[in-house]
Motif scaffolding. Sequence first.
Motif, PDB file in Angstrom:
ATOM      1  N   ALA A  88      -6.258   1.998  17.307  1.00 47.83           N
ATOM      2  CA  ALA A  88      -7.037   3.453  17.520  1.00 47.83           C
ATOM      3  C   ALA A  88      -7.003   4.139  16.065  1.00 47.83           C
ATOM      4  CB  ALA A  88      -6.213   4.308  18.313  1.00 47.83           C
ATOM      5  N   VAL A  89      -5.600   4.060  15.246  1.00 51.06           N
ATOM      6  CA  VAL A  89      -5.662   4.661  13.799  1.00 51.06           C
ATOM      7  C   VAL A  89      -5.087   3.650  12.739  1.00 51.06           C
ATOM      8  CG1 VAL A  89      -5.244   6.865  14.705  1.00 51.06           C
ATOM      9  CG2 VAL A  89      -3.337   5.312  14.335  1.00 51.06           C
ATOM     10  N   THR A  90      -5.445   3.952  11.633  1.00 51.80           N
ATOM     11  CA  THR A  90      -4.927   2.805  10.379  1.00 51.80           C
ATOM     12  C   THR A  90      -4.551   3.747   9.315  1.00 51.80           C
ATOM     13  OG1 THR A  90      -6.917   1.221  11.099  1.00 51.80           O
ATOM     14  CG2 THR A  90      -5.835   1.234   8.631  1.00 51.80           C
ATOM     15  N   TYR A  91      -3.624   3.513   8.656  1.00 51.57           N
ATOM     16  CA  TYR A  91      -2.936   4.225   7.648  1.00 51.57           C
ATOM     17  C   TYR A  91      -2.833   3.202   6.452  1.00 51.57           C
ATOM     18  CZ  TYR A  91      -1.843   8.454   9.942  1.00 51.57           C
ATOM     19  OH  TYR A  91      -1.750   9.623  10.672  1.00 51.57           O
ATOM     20  N   ARG A  92      -2.948   3.649   5.183  1.00 56.53           N
ATOM     21  CA  ARG A  92      -2.554   3.174   3.983  1.00 56.53           C
ATOM     22  C   ARG A  92      -1.277   3.628   3.535  1.00 56.53           C
ATOM     23  NH1 ARG A  92      -6.419   5.047   1.249  1.00 56.53           N
ATOM     24  NH2 ARG A  92      -7.612   3.418   1.451  1.00 56.53           N
ATOM     25  N   ILE A  93      -0.315   2.731   3.366  1.00 54.09           N
ATOM     26  CA  ILE A  93       1.070   3.000   3.217  1.00 54.09           C
ATOM     27  C   ILE A  93       1.414   2.406   1.833  1.00 54.09           C
ATOM     28  CG2 ILE A  93       3.641   2.642   3.765  1.00 54.09           C
ATOM     29  CD1 ILE A  93       3.043   3.460   6.548  1.00 54.09           C
ATOM     30  N   THR A  94       2.202   3.040   0.920  1.00 49.68           N
ATOM     31  CA  THR A  94       2.386   2.388  -0.434  1.00 49.68           C
ATOM     32  C   THR A  94       3.784   2.231  -0.419  1.00 49.68           C
ATOM     33  OG1 THR A  94       0.469   3.458  -1.674  1.00 49.68           O
ATOM     34  CG2 THR A  94       2.398   2.708  -2.692  1.00 49.68           C
ATOM     35  N   LEU A  95       4.536   1.124  -0.676  1.00 42.74           N
ATOM     36  CA  LEU A  95       5.855   0.840  -0.550  1.00 42.74           C
ATOM     37  C   LEU A  95       6.410   0.339  -2.115  1.00 42.74           C
ATOM     38  CD1 LEU A  95       6.659  -0.710   3.035  1.00 42.74           C
ATOM     39  CD2 LEU A  95       6.952   1.738   2.044  1.00 42.74           C
ATOM     40  N   GLY A  96       6.873   0.999  -2.925  1.00 37.42           N
ATOM     41  CA  GLY A  96       7.022   0.616  -4.227  1.00 37.42           C
ATOM     42  C   GLY A  96       5.569   0.280  -4.991  1.00 37.42           C
ATOM     43  N   ASN A  97       5.427  -1.092  -5.102  1.00 39.75           N
ATOM     44  CA  ASN A  97       4.025  -1.349  -5.713  1.00 39.75           C
ATOM     45  C   ASN A  97       3.236  -2.231  -5.009  1.00 39.75           C
ATOM     46  OD1 ASN A  97       5.004  -0.673  -8.577  1.00 39.75           O
ATOM     47  ND2 ASN A  97       5.914  -2.741  -8.626  1.00 39.75           N
ATOM     48  N   GLN A 113      15.491   6.082  -1.864  1.00 45.68           N
ATOM     49  CA  GLN A 113      15.264   5.703  -3.142  1.00 45.68           C
ATOM     50  C   GLN A 113      13.939   4.795  -3.369  1.00 45.68           C
ATOM     51  OE1 GLN A 113      16.797   7.351  -5.377  1.00 45.68           O
ATOM     52  NE2 GLN A 113      18.593   8.245  -3.858  1.00 45.68           N
ATOM     53  N   LEU A 114      13.306   4.150  -2.424  1.00 44.26           N
ATOM     54  CA  LEU A 114      11.983   3.252  -2.412  1.00 44.26           C
ATOM     55  C   LEU A 114      10.936   4.257  -2.488  1.00 44.26           C
ATOM     56  CD1 LEU A 114      11.002   0.583  -2.428  1.00 44.26           C
ATOM     57  CD2 LEU A 114      10.579   0.695  -0.094  1.00 44.26           C
ATOM     58  N   PRO A 115      10.068   4.217  -3.668  1.00 47.31           N
ATOM     59  CA  PRO A 115       8.929   5.225  -3.928  1.00 47.31           C
ATOM     60  C   PRO A 115       7.882   4.753  -2.641  1.00 47.31           C
ATOM     61  CG  PRO A 115       9.644   4.309  -5.908  1.00 47.31           C
ATOM     62  CD  PRO A 115      10.372   3.464  -4.799  1.00 47.31           C
ATOM     63  N   HIS A 116       7.282   5.705  -2.202  1.00 52.50           N
ATOM     64  CA  HIS A 116       6.483   5.613  -0.971  1.00 52.50           C
ATOM     65  C   HIS A 116       5.096   6.694  -0.700  1.00 52.50           C
ATOM     66  CE1 HIS A 116       9.475   7.801   0.653  1.00 52.50           C
ATOM     67  NE2 HIS A 116       8.806   8.384   1.795  1.00 52.50           N
ATOM     68  N   ALA A 117       4.273   6.290  -0.193  1.00 51.49           N
ATOM     69  CA  ALA A 117       3.222   7.075  -0.047  1.00 51.49           C
ATOM     70  C   ALA A 117       2.495   6.909   1.352  1.00 51.49           C
ATOM     71  CB  ALA A 117       2.146   7.429  -1.057  1.00 51.49           C
ATOM     72  N   ILE A 118       1.702   7.864   2.009  1.00 48.69           N
ATOM     73  CA  ILE A 118       1.074   7.679   3.099  1.00 48.69           C
ATOM     74  C   ILE A 118      -0.320   8.396   3.197  1.00 48.69           C
ATOM     75  CG2 ILE A 118       2.296   9.235   4.424  1.00 48.69           C
ATOM     76  CD1 ILE A 118       1.896   7.392   7.116  1.00 48.69           C
ATOM     77  N   GLU A 119      -1.373   7.792   3.677  1.00 48.07           N
ATOM     78  CA  GLU A 119      -2.508   8.377   3.879  1.00 48.07           C
ATOM     79  C   GLU A 119      -3.326   7.728   5.012  1.00 48.07           C
ATOM     80  OE1 GLU A 119      -6.646   9.244   1.172  1.00 48.07           O
ATOM     81  OE2 GLU A 119      -5.143   7.909   0.343  1.00 48.07           O
ATOM     82  N   PRO A 120      -3.759   8.424   6.019  1.00 42.43           N
ATOM     83  CA  PRO A 120      -4.751   7.982   6.886  1.00 42.43           C
ATOM     84  C   PRO A 120      -6.161   7.642   6.431  1.00 42.43           C
ATOM     85  CG  PRO A 120      -4.944  10.159   7.171  1.00 42.43           C
ATOM     86  CD  PRO A 120      -3.932  10.046   6.151  1.00 42.43           C
ATOM     87  N   VAL A 121      -6.796   6.285   7.158  1.00 45.40           N
ATOM     88  CA  VAL A 121      -7.856   5.809   6.464  1.00 45.40           C
ATOM     89  C   VAL A 121      -8.883   5.738   7.812  1.00 45.40           C
ATOM     90  CG1 VAL A 121      -7.124   4.715   4.440  1.00 45.40           C
ATOM     91  CG2 VAL A 121      -7.160   3.473   6.607  1.00 45.40           C
ATOM     92  N   LYS A 122      -8.285   5.637   8.828  1.00 44.70           N
ATOM     93  CA  LYS A 122      -9.313   5.717  10.095  1.00 44.70           C
ATOM     94  C   LYS A 122      -8.743   6.358  11.332  1.00 44.70           C
ATOM     95  CE  LYS A 122      -9.490   2.362  13.069  1.00 44.70           C
ATOM     96  NZ  LYS A 122      -9.753   0.846  13.892  1.00 44.70           N
ATOM     97  N   TYR A 123      -9.308   7.169  11.952  1.00 38.89           N
ATOM     98  CA  TYR A 123      -9.013   7.900  13.222  1.00 38.89           C
ATOM     99  C   TYR A 123     -10.264   7.544  14.208  1.00 38.89           C
ATOM    100  CZ  TYR A 123      -4.748  10.361  12.139  1.00 38.89           C
ATOM    101  OH  TYR A 123      -3.366  10.873  11.963  1.00 38.89           O
TER     102      TYR A 123
END
Length: 299
Positions: A88-97, A113-123
């Motif tokens: 139902a939902v899709t996210y783009r998650i960055t873990l390090g590189n 300490q692990l660099p990360h980011a998150i962004e929804p791409v599909k709802y």
Amino acid sequence: MKKYEHLIIPDIQWVDSLPDHEGSVGGKGFPVLMNGDLVPEANAWVCPTMFQITKRQSDIVASGKAPKANMHIHEADEMYLILGDKGAVTYRITLGNDIYLLDSPCCVYIPAQLPHAIEPVKYTEGCYGGSCQIYLNRDYITKPVPENPLQMEHTEQLIVRDIQWVKNLPDHEGSVGDKGFPILMNGDLVPQANAWLCPTMFLATKRQVEIVEKNTGPKANPHIHDDDEMYLILGDKDKVEFEIGLGEDLYRLTSPCCVYIPAGVPHSIRATKFTEGCYGGSCQIYLNRDYVTKPVPEK
């Protein structure tokens, strides 16, 4: 006031902004359901950006204008739960590189300490879902990514991409959909994990509603733990209801809600209402790698 009432947060608390996050959820800021200011004993912070998805919200995500977290680090561990009906939902998650596209249901464990980011791409319009951010400390604090950040090979090992089923749990009765109990995170699935996660959440059918009304569904009998635990009661407002015992007191709690259970407090839980056609349930989070229960000691 009952003895343990202060452990219960009966509704979403909204904050205007979060460090290293962009945007706003529904124009209201960001939803917080647990932290150390709300419950002094809490060693966890919870932000559930989950809701019944409208066409407008689906379009906002598709346009890339939805709220997101930019690259940052923490000094404590964190988890992202990607919840909702399958796909139902899709996210783009960055873990390090490394960058991953992850579909519901899914869980990502993020070591300190692990660099990360998150962004929804599909709802998906008409579905209930989103992410539930859980920071394993009382206050949410971020830091910029340092010049020489933590490097980690094989970040794939931090991701559990679907529900893992177990036949039974200690001090629990019944079964979820005749399949046992759903596990989305533990120390066997992710060696670095210091959390155990059981999301008994689904789109309620007429049969499931009747099972809950007859009190023949799964439940947890009174028990204690050596570590802290949380129950997230998630879903649209008042669509699901649970009875939770804390010590000698019983509480009737409706979605959305969170209960923090310090180590040693006797507790139990059972569902008392689901709403046909609505998605929701409880998400049990034990703050250690393995789920271990003990009987309630005699007085």
